[in-house]
Design an enzyme around this catalytic site. Structure first.
Site, PDB file in Angstrom:
ATOM      1  N   ASP A  24       0.874  -1.178   0.000  1.00 57.02           N
ATOM      2  CA  ASP A  24       0.000   0.000   0.000  1.00 57.02           C
ATOM      3  C   ASP A  24       0.921   1.242   0.000  1.00 57.02           C
ATOM      4  OD1 ASP A  24      -2.299   1.698   0.543  1.00 57.02           O
ATOM      5  OD2 ASP A  24      -1.523   1.812   2.597  1.00 57.02           O
ATOM      6  N   ASP A  26      -0.273   5.117   0.854  1.00 52.84           N
ATOM      7  CA  ASP A  26      -0.558   6.083   1.933  1.00 52.84           C
ATOM      8  C   ASP A  26      -0.521   5.407   3.300  1.00 52.84           C
ATOM      9  OD1 ASP A  26      -1.087   8.621   0.584  1.00 52.84           O
ATOM     10  OD2 ASP A  26      -2.712   7.525  -0.376  1.00 52.84           O
ATOM     11  N   GLY A  67     -10.324   7.189  -0.705  1.00 55.71           N
ATOM     12  CA  GLY A  67     -10.410   7.967  -1.937  1.00 55.71           C
ATOM     13  C   GLY A  67     -10.717   9.422  -1.612  1.00 55.71           C
ATOM     14  N   ARG A  71     -14.053  11.147  -0.123  1.00 53.77           N
ATOM     15  CA  ARG A  71     -13.914  11.739   1.221  1.00 53.77           C
ATOM     16  C   ARG A  71     -14.516  13.142   1.240  1.00 53.77           C
ATOM     17  NH1 ARG A  71      -8.204  10.849   2.288  1.00 53.77           N
ATOM     18  NH2 ARG A  71      -8.965   8.713   2.414  1.00 53.77           N
ATOM     19  N   LYS A  97      -6.986  19.527  -5.627  1.00 49.99           N
ATOM     20  CA  LYS A  97      -6.204  18.911  -4.538  1.00 49.99           C
ATOM     21  C   LYS A  97      -5.112  18.006  -5.111  1.00 49.99           C
ATOM     22  CE  LYS A  97      -5.184  15.243  -1.960  1.00 49.99           C
ATOM     23  NZ  LYS A  97      -4.877  13.853  -2.345  1.00 49.99           N
ATOM     24  N   THR A 135      -5.299   3.087  -3.461  1.00 51.50           N
ATOM     25  CA  THR A 135      -6.490   3.814  -3.895  1.00 51.50           C
ATOM     26  C   THR A 135      -6.147   5.258  -4.264  1.00 51.50           C
ATOM     27  OG1 THR A 135      -7.046   4.531  -1.680  1.00 51.50           O
ATOM     28  CG2 THR A 135      -7.959   2.441  -2.371  1.00 51.50           C
TER      29      THR A 135
END
Ligand code: XBP
Ligand code: MG
Length: 256
Positions: A24, A26, A67, A71, A97, A135
């Site tokens: 993963d 993050d 995501g 969010r 963002k 993701t």
């Protein structure tokens, strides 16, 4: 490196019965949430003239929604915006963002978790295939991986661009497995969160969790082992380094 490139050669068994490690991003490879994504979301809100700001505590709760676009939409809907309006505003805010966060990546503001570069180097030295299932959005994931860990470090990278069904959906993990041409039992996932763990388990993978400040209180039932960080130096059961990974792989291979 993208899913359009030719599939890599079938990885060899370099770690017991395992042919690959799937990371993963993050919270696992990088410390990116509190001082990274959160800051970028807040800047996008400010630029758009929206008064909302996410403090570290609120952001921690919002991480339950995977995501960035989902969010934001969840947040806007929770404060009363009609769903359709929230969805379209979230899409625009998330585009901005993503640009802001990609800029932060280019500026070197996002760092690997302590012990991760050493673990990746050891995996390369031992010929273990490493891949990514995230993701996160490709526009920042790919430059971040290249910048921090070197180009072509990962044999397969699956982001939200390739697989829009986000964790805890297992689709990103399944895509990595299928691109490697291996069986789920031949891969180890490394995750930081309960959502990621659920995704990996639903894809049939063995999953190790390396928790962080945001996730350490979550329910990690189903994890093969839980660590508090990466690196050497602590008790073996608390930190994940190459020796701990190899010991786990060997024990799990003889038990199989
Ligand atoms: C990470 C996410 C991402 C990031 C923000 O979850 O859910 O949404 O927080 O990135 P995981 P984007 O570690 O389980 O992959 O804004 O690009 O979505
Ligand atoms: Mg994560």
């Amino acid at each position: 490196m993208s899913d359009l490139s030719p599939p890599p050669a079938k990885p060899r068994r370099a770690l017991g019965r395992f042919r690959a490690v799937i990371f993963d991003v993050d919270g696992t490879l990088v410390d990116s949430e509190r001082d990274g994504h959160r800051v970028a979301f807040n800047r996008a809100f400010a630029e758009a003239g929206i008064p909302d700001r996410w403090d570290p505590e609120e952001y921690g709760r919002l991480l339950a929604v995977t995501g960035g676009q989902r969010r934001i939409a969840h947040h806007l809907a929770a404060r009363g915006m009609p769903r359709a309006e929230a969805a379209s505003l979230a899409a625009a805010l998330h585009r901005r963002k993503t640009e802001i966060f990609a800029e932060m990546v280019r500026a070197g503001e996002i760092a690997p978790r302590q012990g991760v570069p050493e673990l990746l180097d050891a995996l390369r030295a031992h010929g273990v295939t490493v891949t990514v299932a995230t993701t996160g959005t490709g526009a920042w994931v790919r430059p971040l991986l290249d910048r921090l860990f070197g180009p072509e470090r990962f044999a397969v990278v699956v982001t939200a661009d390739e697989e829009p069904a986000l964790k805890p959906d297992p689709a990103a993990y399944r895509m990595v497995i299928s691109r490697l041409g291996i069986e789920p039992v031949e891969a180890i996932a490394v995750e930081d969160s309960a959502n990621g763990l659920r995704a990996a388990r639903a894809a049939g993978l063995t999953c190790l969790v390396v928790s962080n400040d945001y996730t350490s209180g979550q329910d990690f039932a189903g994890a093969a082992a839980v660590f508090g960080g990466f690196g050497a130096g602590g008790p073996r059961s608390e930190r994940l380094d190459y020796a701990a990974l190899a010991a786990f792989a060997s024990a799990s291979t003889s038990a199989a």
